[in-house]
Write a protein that holds these residues in place. Sequence first.
Motif, PDB file in Angstrom:
ATOM      1  N   ALA A 274      13.173  19.529 -25.639  1.00 20.55           N
ATOM      2  CA  ALA A 274      12.545  20.803 -25.995  1.00 20.55           C
ATOM      3  C   ALA A 274      12.464  21.772 -24.825  1.00 20.55           C
ATOM      4  CB  ALA A 274      11.133  20.557 -26.536  1.00 20.55           C
ATOM      5  N   HIS A 275      12.394  21.258 -23.596  1.00 21.73           N
ATOM      6  CA  HIS A 275      12.178  22.144 -22.456  1.00 21.73           C
ATOM      7  C   HIS A 275      12.579  21.453 -21.157  1.00 21.73           C
ATOM      8  CE1 HIS A 275       8.714  19.515 -22.415  1.00 21.73           C
ATOM      9  NE2 HIS A 275       8.299  20.021 -23.568  1.00 21.73           N
ATOM     10  N   ILE A 276      12.929  22.238 -20.167  1.00 13.25           N
ATOM     11  CA  ILE A 276      13.282  21.730 -18.845  1.00 13.25           C
ATOM     12  C   ILE A 276      12.588  22.606 -17.809  1.00 13.25           C
ATOM     13  CG2 ILE A 276      15.146  21.394 -17.167  1.00 13.25           C
ATOM     14  CD1 ILE A 276      17.005  20.889 -19.528  1.00 13.25           C
ATOM     15  N   VAL A 277      12.006  21.972 -16.790  1.00 15.28           N
ATOM     16  CA  VAL A 277      11.440  22.710 -15.669  1.00 15.28           C
ATOM     17  C   VAL A 277      12.188  22.318 -14.402  1.00 15.28           C
ATOM     18  CG1 VAL A 277       9.129  23.061 -16.614  1.00 15.28           C
ATOM     19  CG2 VAL A 277       9.654  20.938 -15.392  1.00 15.28           C
ATOM     20  N   PRO A 278      12.296  23.217 -13.421  1.00 12.51           N
ATOM     21  CA  PRO A 278      12.954  22.841 -12.166  1.00 12.51           C
ATOM     22  C   PRO A 278      12.163  21.752 -11.454  1.00 12.51           C
ATOM     23  CG  PRO A 278      11.929  25.014 -12.004  1.00 12.51           C
ATOM     24  CD  PRO A 278      11.854  24.614 -13.429  1.00 12.51           C
ATOM     25  N   PRO A 279      12.840  20.850 -10.737  1.00  9.80           N
ATOM     26  CA  PRO A 279      12.159  19.691 -10.138  1.00  9.80           C
ATOM     27  C   PRO A 279      11.138  20.059  -9.074  1.00  9.80           C
ATOM     28  CG  PRO A 279      14.450  19.833  -9.410  1.00  9.80           C
ATOM     29  CD  PRO A 279      14.297  20.820 -10.512  1.00  9.80           C
ATOM     30  N   MET A 280      11.229  21.257  -8.511  1.00  6.97           N
ATOM     31  CA  MET A 280      10.260  21.686  -7.505  1.00  6.97           C
ATOM     32  C   MET A 280       8.831  21.593  -8.033  1.00  6.97           C
ATOM     33  SD  MET A 280       9.964  23.082  -4.430  1.00  6.97           S
ATOM     34  CE  MET A 280       8.502  22.090  -4.202  1.00  6.97           C
ATOM     35  N   SER A 281       8.647  21.810  -9.330  1.00  8.44           N
ATOM     36  CA  SER A 281       7.298  21.840  -9.905  1.00  8.44           C
ATOM     37  C   SER A 281       6.722  20.459 -10.158  1.00  8.44           C
ATOM     38  CB  SER A 281       7.328  22.600 -11.232  1.00  8.44           C
ATOM     39  OG  SER A 281       8.102  21.897 -12.204  1.00  8.44           O
ATOM     40  N   ALA A 282       7.568  19.434 -10.223  1.00  8.14           N
ATOM     41  CA  ALA A 282       7.133  18.059 -10.532  1.00  8.14           C
ATOM     42  C   ALA A 282       6.351  18.003 -11.837  1.00  8.14           C
ATOM     43  CB  ALA A 282       6.302  17.484  -9.383  1.00  8.14           C
ATOM     44  N   LYS A 283       6.790  18.764 -12.852  1.00  6.85           N
ATOM     45  CA  LYS A 283       6.064  18.820 -14.121  1.00  6.85           C
ATOM     46  C   LYS A 283       6.885  18.327 -15.308  1.00  6.85           C
ATOM     47  CE  LYS A 283       2.215  19.993 -12.538  1.00  6.85           C
ATOM     48  NZ  LYS A 283       1.183  18.940 -12.519  1.00  6.85           N
ATOM     49  N   GLY A 284       8.045  17.731 -15.076  1.00  8.50           N
ATOM     50  CA  GLY A 284       8.834  17.211 -16.184  1.00  8.50           C
ATOM     51  C   GLY A 284       8.110  16.093 -16.920  1.00  8.50           C
ATOM     52  N   ILE A 285       7.591  15.112 -16.183  1.00  8.13           N
ATOM     53  CA  ILE A 285       6.857  14.015 -16.815  1.00  8.13           C
ATOM     54  C   ILE A 285       5.572  14.534 -17.444  1.00  8.13           C
ATOM     55  CG2 ILE A 285       5.532  11.925 -16.333  1.00  8.13           C
ATOM     56  CD1 ILE A 285       7.709  11.006 -14.491  1.00  8.13           C
ATOM     57  N   HIS A 286       4.894  15.445 -16.771  1.00  6.00           N
ATOM     58  CA  HIS A 286       3.662  16.014 -17.320  1.00  6.00           C
ATOM     59  C   HIS A 286       3.889  16.568 -18.719  1.00  6.00           C
ATOM     60  CE1 HIS A 286      -0.002  18.572 -17.424  1.00  6.00           C
ATOM     61  NE2 HIS A 286       0.803  19.416 -18.047  1.00  6.00           N
ATOM     62  N   LEU A 287       4.929  17.377 -18.891  1.00  6.53           N
ATOM     63  CA  LEU A 287       5.185  17.988 -20.193  1.00  6.53           C
ATOM     64  C   LEU A 287       5.618  16.948 -21.220  1.00  6.53           C
ATOM     65  CD1 LEU A 287       6.934  21.338 -19.192  1.00  6.53           C
ATOM     66  CD2 LEU A 287       4.578  20.993 -19.945  1.00  6.53           C
ATOM     67  N   ALA A 288       6.409  15.964 -20.792  1.00  2.53           N
ATOM     68  CA  ALA A 288       6.822  14.906 -21.717  1.00  2.53           C
ATOM     69  C   ALA A 288       5.614  14.127 -22.234  1.00  2.53           C
ATOM     70  CB  ALA A 288       7.808  13.964 -21.036  1.00  2.53           C
ATOM     71  N   LEU A 289       4.677  13.819 -21.351  1.00  6.52           N
ATOM     72  CA  LEU A 289       3.482  13.079 -21.751  1.00  6.52           C
ATOM     73  C   LEU A 289       2.596  13.920 -22.665  1.00  6.52           C
ATOM     74  CD1 LEU A 289       2.478  11.316 -18.400  1.00  6.52           C
ATOM     75  CD2 LEU A 289       3.795  10.375 -20.303  1.00  6.52           C
ATOM     76  N   PHE A 290       2.473  15.213 -22.376  1.00  2.00           N
ATOM     77  CA  PHE A 290       1.670  16.074 -23.237  1.00  2.00           C
ATOM     78  C   PHE A 290       2.262  16.117 -24.644  1.00  2.00           C
ATOM     79  CE2 PHE A 290       0.316  20.003 -25.188  1.00  2.00           C
ATOM     80  CZ  PHE A 290      -1.022  20.106 -24.827  1.00  2.00           C
ATOM     81  N   ASP A 291       3.587  16.274 -24.737  1.00  3.48           N
ATOM     82  CA  ASP A 291       4.240  16.284 -26.054  1.00  3.48           C
ATOM     83  C   ASP A 291       3.994  14.979 -26.799  1.00  3.48           C
ATOM     84  OD1 ASP A 291       5.260  18.725 -25.238  1.00  3.48           O
ATOM     85  OD2 ASP A 291       7.286  17.987 -24.903  1.00  3.48           O
ATOM     86  N   ALA A 292       4.176  13.855 -26.087  1.00  3.36           N
ATOM     87  CA  ALA A 292       4.028  12.548 -26.729  1.00  3.36           C
ATOM     88  C   ALA A 292       2.612  12.356 -27.259  1.00  3.36           C
ATOM     89  CB  ALA A 292       4.384  11.434 -25.743  1.00  3.36           C
ATOM     90  N   GLU A 293       1.623  12.726 -26.460  1.00  3.64           N
ATOM     91  CA  GLU A 293       0.245  12.552 -26.907  1.00  3.64           C
ATOM     92  C   GLU A 293      -0.075  13.469 -28.078  1.00  3.64           C
ATOM     93  OE1 GLU A 293      -4.142  12.072 -24.944  1.00  3.64           O
ATOM     94  OE2 GLU A 293      -2.889  13.699 -24.181  1.00  3.64           O
ATOM     95  N   THR A 294       0.388  14.714 -28.011  1.00  2.00           N
ATOM     96  CA  THR A 294       0.113  15.665 -29.093  1.00  2.00           C
ATOM     97  C   THR A 294       0.727  15.190 -30.403  1.00  2.00           C
ATOM     98  OG1 THR A 294       0.051  17.501 -27.498  1.00  2.00           O
ATOM     99  CG2 THR A 294       0.356  18.075 -29.814  1.00  2.00           C
ATOM    100  N   PHE A 295       1.973  14.720 -30.335  1.00  2.00           N
ATOM    101  CA  PHE A 295       2.634  14.236 -31.547  1.00  2.00           C
ATOM    102  C   PHE A 295       1.981  12.955 -32.051  1.00  2.00           C
ATOM    103  CE2 PHE A 295       6.155  11.782 -33.578  1.00  2.00           C
ATOM    104  CZ  PHE A 295       6.289  12.580 -34.706  1.00  2.00           C
ATOM    105  N   ALA A 296       1.641  12.050 -31.138  1.00  2.00           N
ATOM    106  CA  ALA A 296       0.998  10.796 -31.548  1.00  2.00           C
ATOM    107  C   ALA A 296      -0.320  11.061 -32.268  1.00  2.00           C
ATOM    108  CB  ALA A 296       0.762   9.904 -30.330  1.00  2.00           C
TER     109      ALA A 296
END
Length: 378
Positions: A274-296
């Motif tokens: 659904a989305h990609i962030v540049p690695p400088m932000s270190a927020k790729g896992i953050h967004l993946a976890l937020f999506d997973a929890e919201t959907f769950a």
Amino acid sequence: MTEHTTVIVVGAGVAGLTLGNMLQRNNIDCIILERRSREYVEQRQRAGTVDTRGVRMFREWGLGQMVDAGGHPEVEGGFFIDGHAMPIEVDDDNESIFIPQQTLVHQLTDRFLEGGGDLRYEIDITLENLEKPLVRYQDTVIAGDYLAGCDGDRGVTRASVPEGALTRYSREYPYSWVSALAAVPARTSGMGIHERGLAGLIPRGTENSRLYLQCPVGDTPDDWPDERIWSEIEARFGTAVATGPIIDKQIVPLRSVVHEPMSHERLYLLGDAAHIVPPMSAKGIHLALFDAETFARGVIRQVREGDGSLLEQYSQTCLHHVWNYQAFAAWITDLMHDAGDPSYTGEFRKQTARAELQRQFESEAANRVFSELTSGVM
């Protein structure tokens, strides 16, 4: 014969496995399908930071062991501008940890399988009828109530959405990264801003280090022999570093991408799908976890209470959060790169970027907002 499950999860990365574990702990059946082999998935070298929000989320769901083991070894860390170390104060409430993504994936996989989860590797699927999800591979047919697309930017799930149903927003940055994996323990960790460009040095377990160097778009790995990589790391940090064999190197383009909406019929897109962030932000896992929890949470409420409101709001809920962190990712990426090599954006921008950086150290208000975003709690 057709198998049936509540949720078909496509992709056994962080998003898919986190979702699978959350559903499993709430007695909701799911099947996770992964195109690659388990060995490939668990050896895939990727960065990994689980921020404060993610750590707390795992513990709230009874999955605290995912982040209580496997973090990076203790090494001296720092933030350097032209070789000068800058003071960094870590918030006492900051629970963020660095954990290689493959380590997190391995631990999530073990937990899911130990709980009796159905996880199938080397599965090349086709999708049919997203309104009533149906997956085919070989002689197997799986019907699901919901389909979770956790298979990344180039996966089959988003590609199955009819043309025109999604809008893609993107930005390409005017520089890339040299990313190198070195077979040497990191004794120093952090980021270096220098007039030669940005540099990063991060532990990868106890034996390896990941090196990052800002470079022009169009560079190739051949432009960066090992000797040049180590020379630039030392120059940009302004301090000696332990050197060793480089076992992998690649050029990583930096980009920001969002697809709207994040759902179509009964397909829900999670993580890089659904989305990609540049690695400088270190927020790729953050967004993946937020999506997973919201959907769950949406599936659990639907199954237990017959209330589909959270699923109906899934895309809106996630996108509000995604755009907030896309704004942070774009800001920190521009700031850290513009403050270094002026050949990309000019000397004036270099000076204003450095003034912005200095504000983070001098202003309590600026530092508070920055800390909330880096810890993922805003």
